[in-house]
Design an enzyme around this catalytic site. Structure first.
Site, PDB file in Angstrom:
ATOM      1  N   LYS A  28       3.809   6.879  10.135  1.00 48.40           N
ATOM      2  CA  LYS A  28       3.018   7.099   8.903  1.00 48.40           C
ATOM      3  C   LYS A  28       1.580   6.926   9.098  1.00 48.40           C
ATOM      4  O   LYS A  28       1.104   7.604   8.679  1.00 48.40           O
ATOM      5  CB  LYS A  28       3.356   5.918   7.945  1.00 48.40           C
ATOM      6  CG  LYS A  28       2.513   5.773   6.717  1.00 48.40           C
ATOM      7  CD  LYS A  28       2.467   7.315   5.941  1.00 48.40           C
ATOM      8  CE  LYS A  28       1.659   7.547   4.744  1.00 48.40           C
ATOM      9  NZ  LYS A  28       1.812   6.400   3.535  1.00 48.40           N
ATOM     10  N   LYS A  51      -7.374   1.750   4.055  1.00 48.76           N
ATOM     11  CA  LYS A  51      -6.274   0.379   4.665  1.00 48.76           C
ATOM     12  C   LYS A  51      -5.551   1.496   5.737  1.00 48.76           C
ATOM     13  O   LYS A  51      -5.426   0.840   6.886  1.00 48.76           O
ATOM     14  CB  LYS A  51      -5.619   0.098   3.535  1.00 48.76           C
ATOM     15  CG  LYS A  51      -4.471  -0.763   4.160  1.00 48.76           C
ATOM     16  CD  LYS A  51      -3.215  -0.410   4.167  1.00 48.76           C
ATOM     17  CE  LYS A  51      -2.733   0.315   3.041  1.00 48.76           C
ATOM     18  NZ  LYS A  51      -1.340   0.970   2.984  1.00 48.76           N
TER      19      LYS A  51
END
Length: 291
Positions: free
Chosen positions: A168, A236
């Protein structure tokens, strides 16, 4: 199946709806109320209570500390888990922390799969998410029927929890750099006097075509920055990429640049807008808006 589902936000709510429509029963705990529209769920007092009531728990939460709090603290999911149950974390968080949490679950005989997703709110609503998984093959096969209700492209990336998170992070690097490239191209073309919509139309027929140019290029031109994926969440993810890169001693220079442009947007109060809003940092540098 009774499924514990914790994290009924922008992504989690439509994912839970898809599970519900597939005749699964949803059990949850809420930090806020009411339940999102279309969700019929039994609401229990704590994540531990949810774990006790279900054979499978799924979480999709904003950041690593949120997952650690829900899973690992007193009253957390781990406390309520028993041997033979299944934990699926679909959040996008740190791979190192994921591996540590998975070890704690394994000590209780609980299978653990990390399964972060890509595809945004649209993919979640359409059950068309890309899902990147880490865990044993046996755990993955247990999780797969549920993941297939929520996504289309489901891949076991590695045989240990954390592999899905690594994948990811790689995904988010590619997406961020594509957003930055499309932003640069459209700002350049617009300031040179071209119609950015026509430039985008032309580029969509050539080698520069991409999903980012198609979807986010249109957002940039039409100034539709309502979040499909919030800029602060991509910030993030890029932080995770840069932190991991330091540990691995890997240089990610363009990832760092994309992160700085997102930081510039956040400084202007734009952290809750769509990540395609990165273009506004480049527009301010150029003193020119493309829309």
């Amino acid at each position: 199946m009774r499924i514990g589902f914790i994290g009924l936000g922008v992504m989690g709510a439509p994912m839970a709806r898809n599970l519900q429509e597939a005749k699964h029963e949803i059990i949850t705990t809420l930090n806020r109320s009411p339940l999102p529209d279309g969700i019929k769920a039994e609401v229990l007092d704590s994540p531990a209570d949810v774990a006790r009531a279900c054979d499978v728990v799924i979480t999709i939460l904003p950041d690593t500390p949120d997952v650690e709090r829900v899973l690992m603290t007193e009253g957390g999911v781990l406390e309520g888990m028993e041997s033979g149950k299944l934990m699926i974390d679909m959040s996008s968080i740190g791979p190192i922390e994921t591996a540590e949490m998975a070890r704690a679950f394994a000590e209780k005989g609980v299978d653990y799969v990390d399964a972060p997703v890509s595809g945004g709110e649209v993919g979640a609503k359409n059950a068309a998410l890309t899902i990147m998984c880490g865990g044993s093959n046996a755990a993955f096969e247990r999780a797969k029927p549920l993941l297939e209700v929520m996504g289309k492209n489901i891949t076991l990336v590695g045989d240990k929890p954390g592999a899905g998170q690594t994948c990811k992070i790689a995904n988010q690097i590619i997406v961020a750099l594509n957003i930055e490239a499309v932003s640069e191209a459209l700002v350049f073309a617009s300031k040179a006097g071209c119609d950015p919509a026509k430039v985008r139309e032309a580029l969509m027929g050539g080698f520069a075509s991409s999903k980012i140019l198609e979807v986010h290029g249109e957002r940039m031109i039409n100034r539709t920055f309502d979040p499909g994926f919030r800029l602060k969440l991509h910030q993030k993810d890029l932080n995770l990429a840069l932190q991991s890169a330091r540990i691995l001693q890997v240089a990610l220079p363009n990832t760092a640049t994309a992160q700085e442009l997102m930081n510039a947007c956040a400084a202007q109060g734009e952290e809750d807008t769509d990540h395609s809003g990165l273009v506004r940092a480049l527009e301010r540098l150029a003193n020119h808006e493309i829309g």
